[in-house]
Design a protein around this motif. Structure first.
Motif, PDB file in Angstrom:
ATOM      1  N   ALA A 101       0.828  -1.210   0.000  1.00 47.69           N
ATOM      2  CA  ALA A 101       0.000   0.000   0.000  1.00 47.69           C
ATOM      3  C   ALA A 101       0.860   1.257   0.000  1.00 47.69           C
ATOM      4  CB  ALA A 101      -0.926  -0.006   1.218  1.00 47.69           C
ATOM      5  N   ASP A 102       1.971   1.240   0.735  1.00 47.36           N
ATOM      6  CA  ASP A 102       2.846   2.414   0.791  1.00 47.36           C
ATOM      7  C   ASP A 102       3.554   2.650  -0.543  1.00 47.36           C
ATOM      8  OD1 ASP A 102       2.111   2.930   3.351  1.00 47.36           O
ATOM      9  OD2 ASP A 102       3.927   2.156   4.297  1.00 47.36           O
ATOM     10  N   ILE A 103       3.889   1.580  -1.264  1.00 54.58           N
ATOM     11  CA  ILE A 103       4.465   1.745  -2.605  1.00 54.58           C
ATOM     12  C   ILE A 103       3.408   2.318  -3.546  1.00 54.58           C
ATOM     13  CG2 ILE A 103       5.377   0.539  -4.626  1.00 54.58           C
ATOM     14  CD1 ILE A 103       6.678  -1.456  -2.718  1.00 54.58           C
ATOM     15  N   TYR A 104       2.198   1.798  -3.468  1.00 59.86           N
ATOM     16  CA  TYR A 104       1.105   2.274  -4.329  1.00 59.86           C
ATOM     17  C   TYR A 104       0.834   3.757  -4.104  1.00 59.86           C
ATOM     18  CZ  TYR A 104      -3.566   2.644  -6.362  1.00 59.86           C
ATOM     19  OH  TYR A 104      -4.656   3.046  -7.103  1.00 59.86           O
ATOM     20  N   ARG A 105       0.918   4.190  -2.832  1.00 59.79           N
ATOM     21  CA  ARG A 105       0.671   5.597  -2.503  1.00 59.79           C
ATOM     22  C   ARG A 105       1.929   6.452  -2.628  1.00 59.79           C
ATOM     23  NH1 ARG A 105      -2.754   5.168   3.061  1.00 59.79           N
ATOM     24  NH2 ARG A 105      -0.861   4.074   3.709  1.00 59.79           N
ATOM     25  N   LYS A 106       3.021   5.826  -3.123  1.00 58.60           N
ATOM     26  CA  LYS A 106       4.291   6.518  -3.363  1.00 58.60           C
ATOM     27  C   LYS A 106       4.902   7.099  -2.082  1.00 58.60           C
ATOM     28  CE  LYS A 106       3.357   7.636  -8.196  1.00 58.60           C
ATOM     29  NZ  LYS A 106       2.110   6.885  -8.299  1.00 58.60           N
ATOM     30  N   LYS A 107       4.650   6.446  -0.958  1.00 58.31           N
ATOM     31  CA  LYS A 107       5.263   6.865   0.309  1.00 58.31           C
ATOM     32  C   LYS A 107       6.663   6.285   0.458  1.00 58.31           C
ATOM     33  CE  LYS A 107       2.925   7.133   4.106  1.00 58.31           C
ATOM     34  NZ  LYS A 107       2.094   6.784   5.291  1.00 58.31           N
ATOM     35  N   ILE A 108       6.917   5.147  -0.205  1.00 53.32           N
ATOM     36  CA  ILE A 108       8.233   4.512  -0.160  1.00 53.32           C
ATOM     37  C   ILE A 108       8.572   3.993  -1.554  1.00 53.32           C
ATOM     38  CG2 ILE A 108       8.064   3.810   2.271  1.00 53.32           C
ATOM     39  CD1 ILE A 108       7.372   0.962   1.236  1.00 53.32           C
ATOM     40  N   HIS A 109       9.840   3.671  -1.756  1.00 57.20           N
ATOM     41  CA  HIS A 109      10.272   3.002  -2.977  1.00 57.20           C
ATOM     42  C   HIS A 109      10.363   1.502  -2.717  1.00 57.20           C
ATOM     43  CE1 HIS A 109      11.095   6.648  -5.227  1.00 57.20           C
ATOM     44  NE2 HIS A 109      11.754   7.129  -4.176  1.00 57.20           N
ATOM     45  N   ALA A 110      10.142   0.729  -3.762  1.00 57.20           N
ATOM     46  CA  ALA A 110      10.239  -0.721  -3.628  1.00 57.20           C
ATOM     47  C   ALA A 110      11.671  -1.126  -3.285  1.00 57.20           C
ATOM     48  CB  ALA A 110       9.789  -1.401  -4.914  1.00 57.20           C
ATOM     49  N   GLU A 111      11.804  -2.120  -2.429  1.00 52.18           N
ATOM     50  CA  GLU A 111      13.120  -2.630  -2.063  1.00 52.18           C
ATOM     51  C   GLU A 111      13.683  -3.457  -3.220  1.00 52.18           C
ATOM     52  OE1 GLU A 111      16.401  -3.298  -0.939  1.00 52.18           O
ATOM     53  OE2 GLU A 111      15.332  -2.365   0.746  1.00 52.18           O
ATOM     54  N   LYS A 112      14.902  -3.100  -3.661  1.00 46.77           N
ATOM     55  CA  LYS A 112      15.517  -3.790  -4.798  1.00 46.77           C
ATOM     56  C   LYS A 112      16.183  -5.103  -4.380  1.00 46.77           C
ATOM     57  CE  LYS A 112      14.602  -0.369  -7.656  1.00 46.77           C
ATOM     58  NZ  LYS A 112      13.901   0.541  -6.722  1.00 46.77           N
ATOM     59  N   SER A 113      16.597  -5.208  -3.134  1.00 39.46           N
ATOM     60  CA  SER A 113      17.311  -6.396  -2.676  1.00 39.46           C
ATOM     61  C   SER A 113      16.334  -7.400  -2.070  1.00 39.46           C
ATOM     62  CB  SER A 113      18.368  -6.005  -1.638  1.00 39.46           C
ATOM     63  OG  SER A 113      18.830  -7.140  -0.935  1.00 39.46           O
ATOM     64  N   TYR A 135       7.627  -0.841   6.659  1.00 37.08           N
ATOM     65  CA  TYR A 135       8.933  -0.830   5.993  1.00 37.08           C
ATOM     66  C   TYR A 135       9.696   0.471   6.236  1.00 37.08           C
ATOM     67  CZ  TYR A 135      12.343  -0.837   2.199  1.00 37.08           C
ATOM     68  OH  TYR A 135      13.516  -0.759   1.474  1.00 37.08           O
ATOM     69  N   SER A 136       8.984   1.582   6.245  1.00 31.93           N
ATOM     70  CA  SER A 136       9.649   2.882   6.415  1.00 31.93           C
ATOM     71  C   SER A 136      10.349   2.998   7.762  1.00 31.93           C
ATOM     72  CB  SER A 136       8.633   4.026   6.260  1.00 31.93           C
ATOM     73  OG  SER A 136       7.606   3.906   7.220  1.00 31.93           O
ATOM     74  N   LYS A 137       9.899   2.232   8.771  1.00 35.55           N
ATOM     75  CA  LYS A 137      10.495   2.300  10.109  1.00 35.55           C
ATOM     76  C   LYS A 137      11.895   1.690  10.150  1.00 35.55           C
ATOM     77  CE  LYS A 137       6.964   4.006  12.529  1.00 35.55           C
ATOM     78  NZ  LYS A 137       7.044   5.271  13.284  1.00 35.55           N
ATOM     79  N   VAL A 138      12.141   0.715   9.274  1.00 36.23           N
ATOM     80  CA  VAL A 138      13.437   0.009   9.330  1.00 36.23           C
ATOM     81  C   VAL A 138      14.207   0.100   8.016  1.00 36.23           C
ATOM     82  CG1 VAL A 138      12.743  -1.614  11.130  1.00 36.23           C
ATOM     83  CG2 VAL A 138      12.271  -2.167   8.742  1.00 36.23           C
ATOM     84  N   GLU A 139      13.737   0.904   7.080  1.00 37.94           N
ATOM     85  CA  GLU A 139      14.384   0.987   5.762  1.00 37.94           C
ATOM     86  C   GLU A 139      15.860   1.379   5.877  1.00 37.94           C
ATOM     87  OE1 GLU A 139      13.784   3.167   1.415  1.00 37.94           O
ATOM     88  OE2 GLU A 139      12.613   3.839   3.156  1.00 37.94           O
ATOM     89  N   LYS A 140      16.145   2.420   6.655  1.00 36.21           N
ATOM     90  CA  LYS A 140      17.532   2.889   6.781  1.00 36.21           C
ATOM     91  C   LYS A 140      18.417   1.815   7.411  1.00 36.21           C
ATOM     92  CE  LYS A 140      16.476   7.828   7.073  1.00 36.21           C
ATOM     93  NZ  LYS A 140      16.523   9.044   7.944  1.00 36.21           N
ATOM     94  N   GLU A 141      17.880   1.133   8.423  1.00 39.03           N
ATOM     95  CA  GLU A 141      18.682   0.128   9.120  1.00 39.03           C
ATOM     96  C   GLU A 141      18.915  -1.112   8.263  1.00 39.03           C
ATOM     97  OE1 GLU A 141      16.066   0.058  12.327  1.00 39.03           O
ATOM     98  OE2 GLU A 141      16.945   1.800  13.312  1.00 39.03           O
ATOM     99  N   LEU A 142      17.986  -1.419   7.358  1.00 41.65           N
ATOM    100  CA  LEU A 142      18.186  -2.540   6.443  1.00 41.65           C
ATOM    101  C   LEU A 142      19.367  -2.282   5.512  1.00 41.65           C
ATOM    102  CD1 LEU A 142      14.486  -3.378   5.503  1.00 41.65           C
ATOM    103  CD2 LEU A 142      16.065  -4.913   6.669  1.00 41.65           C
ATOM    104  N   HIS A 143      19.614  -0.998   5.208  1.00 42.55           N
ATOM    105  CA  HIS A 143      20.685  -0.642   4.264  1.00 42.55           C
ATOM    106  C   HIS A 143      21.969  -0.213   4.966  1.00 42.55           C
ATOM    107  CE1 HIS A 143      18.396  -0.766   0.449  1.00 42.55           C
ATOM    108  NE2 HIS A 143      17.363  -0.580   1.251  1.00 42.55           N
ATOM    109  N   ASN A 144      21.859   0.263   6.183  1.00 39.52           N
ATOM    110  CA  ASN A 144      23.054   0.748   6.874  1.00 39.52           C
ATOM    111  C   ASN A 144      22.904   0.482   8.370  1.00 39.52           C
ATOM    112  OD1 ASN A 144      25.476   2.001   7.441  1.00 39.52           O
ATOM    113  ND2 ASN A 144      24.581   4.055   7.477  1.00 39.52           N
ATOM    114  N   ARG A 145      23.159  -0.755   8.737  1.00 39.32           N
ATOM    115  CA  ARG A 145      22.917  -1.192  10.113  1.00 39.32           C
ATOM    116  C   ARG A 145      24.232  -1.385  10.844  1.00 39.32           C
ATOM    117  NH1 ARG A 145      21.804  -6.546  12.065  1.00 39.32           N
ATOM    118  NH2 ARG A 145      21.981  -7.208   9.893  1.00 39.32           N
ATOM    119  N   LYS A 146      24.298  -0.859  12.070  1.00 37.72           N
ATOM    120  CA  LYS A 146      25.495  -1.011  12.888  1.00 37.72           C
ATOM    121  C   LYS A 146      25.159  -1.779  14.166  1.00 37.72           C
ATOM    122  CE  LYS A 146      27.681   3.277  11.321  1.00 37.72           C
ATOM    123  NZ  LYS A 146      28.203   4.605  11.735  1.00 37.72           N
TER     124      LYS A 146
END
Length: 430
Positions: A101-113, A135-146
């Motif tokens: 739903a968030d992709i459809y409403r253009k709130k997020i981009h689809a995950e490529k990985s 997805y938006s809550k953890v998007e940054k951490e999925l790509h850059n997690r420490k």
């Protein structure tokens, strides 16, 4: 990802088809997300098909046994289909739908990985009982997690606290409600009936609150910041406020993906509230009592919205008394899945509808009060912010004392589980 799938496979070891369903769901959502982003003209068709898959699989596993069982009663035939519901299907279904739903409403981009998307859906910390993570809550951490030592230690402490709430508080106080059920509602006194439903209210809270804290702690250990799911709901002064504080991520999901798309407060608010609470009841389980529970909450919230709300705000003490009575009554509907037994239990709660307040054993409640009074005191205290504020103050002043306390909680919890006092989490069945 491998850890999450191994974790899920252990839980579904006797039902490998559940693992296949989880993998298929991940692949469908991942593919649908990419298709919607690449082809905007067909995004509605793709969204409908993917969400339709989720809803059909969810309805099939959750409601088929109930529907076939009721059909069997109607036709006097044994046609009930006995299905085991996949662990966590309610949670990963909602996460998949929110992502699409968030992709459809253009709130997020689809995950490529595919790897990162699989981790988002299947992360073991919250896969089987929430919280529901968008997805938006953890998007940054999925790509850059420490993963940092300090955060890991803090997360382990949070995990131990949640474990203690579940094993040392929820499990033992919940046994009172189980014992009363074994006795039979017709054989208990009114004071014992109220003690039992308060015990269940505390059990449900600390069971789910404990699990949510454990999930947050595991997330901290592994570099994810998961959303909190509870905000001391038993301090609420209205049912409306209560459901903003209880299972916060579920309430947010229904508001964002059901209530607002239906029109929210702008068009037909009562109809929209009605549908949300019907869906909430049905989401929790397939039975008439869950539907009744949702409808009762809808009526209470509508009454507060248009009549009681302002009065409750002006009288905070009265508001707390109002909730003190109302919360356990609504949980009684939630807990007892047989309508006839539910009716019988209410005649014990309100004896003027039945045969008076006393049972065969007039002072049965005295016996159980003697066994459970200290759990009730602990439950009341931990329903407030006081113990947590105290623990934070101790943590700032002395790491050694904090470590000793957490170690004691951990050892106590492990010992209780070793002794067989390890009841499954209540929300596993939802």
């Amino acid at each position: 990802m491998l850890g999450s799938f191994v974790f899920y496979s252990v839980g579904a070891v006797h039902h490998p088809e559940h693992c296949i369903l989880l993998i298929v769901s991940i692949l469908i959502d991942y593919t649908a997300g990419l298709l919607m982003e690449r082809s905007h003209t067909k995004s509605k068709i793709v969204l409908t098909a993917a969400v339709g898959f989720h809803l059909l699989s969810f309805i099939f596993f959750k409601y088929t046994p109930f529907v076939t069982g009721e059909a069997g009663k109607f036709f006097s035939a044994d046609v009930a289909l006995d299905l085991v519901m996949p662990i966590g299907i309610s949670f990963y279904t909602f996460q998949g739908i929110s992502y699409l739903a968030d992709i459809y409403r253009k709130k997020i981009h689809a995950e490529k990985s595919l790897l990162k998307f699989a981790v988002y859906i299947a992360m073991f910390e919250q896969l089987i009982a929430g919280p529901i993570v968008t997805y938006s809550k953890v998007e940054k951490e999925l790509h850059n997690r420490k993963i940092e030592w300090k955060a890991a230690v803090k997360g382990f402490g949070i995990f131990i606290l949640g474990l203690g709430l579940k094993v040392l508080l929820a499990n033992p106080i919940g046994r009172l409600f189980t014992e009363v059920g074994n006795i039979g509602y017709e054989s208990i006194s009114t004071p014992l009936a109220w003690m039992a439903i308060f015990a269940y209210s505390f059990q449900l809270y600390f069971d789910f609150f404990g699990y949510s804290i454990m999930a947050v702690g595991l997330g901290e250990m592994l570099g994810f910041h998961l959303p909190k799911n509870f905000d001391f709901p038993y301090l609420s002064r209205s049912m409306t406020e209560f459901w903003r504080r209880w299972h916060i991520t579920l309430g947010s999901w229904f508001r964002e993906y059901v209530y607002i798309p239906l029109g929210g407060n702008q068009t037909h608010p009562i109809r929209n509230l009605f549908l949300v609470w019907v869906f909430t009841g049905l989401w929790h389980g397939a039975s008439y009592t869950f539907l009744l529970w949702g409808l009762v909450l809808f009526l209470i919230i509508v009454l507060e919205k248009y009549f009681l709300g302002k009065k409750l705000k002006k009288a905070p003490v009265l508001a707390h008394v109002y909730m003190l009575v109302l919360i356990p009554l609504t949980w009684a509907i939630f807990a007892i899945d047989d309508l006839s037994q539910l009716g019988l239990f209410f005649t014990r709660l309100f004896p003027f509808f039945g045969e008076g307040p006393w049972s065969i054993f007039r002072y049965d409640y005295v016996k159980y009060l003697g066994q459970y009074w200290y759990f009730f005191i602990a439950a009341i205290l931990f329903s407030t912010k006081l113990p947590f504020l105290l623990l934070k103050r101790i943590a700032k002043k002395s790491k050694i004392v904090t470590g000793i306390l957490l170690f004691a909680i951990f050892i106590g919890s492990v010992y209780c589980m070793y002794r067989g006092l390890d009841d499954p989490f209540l929300y596993f069945r939802f």
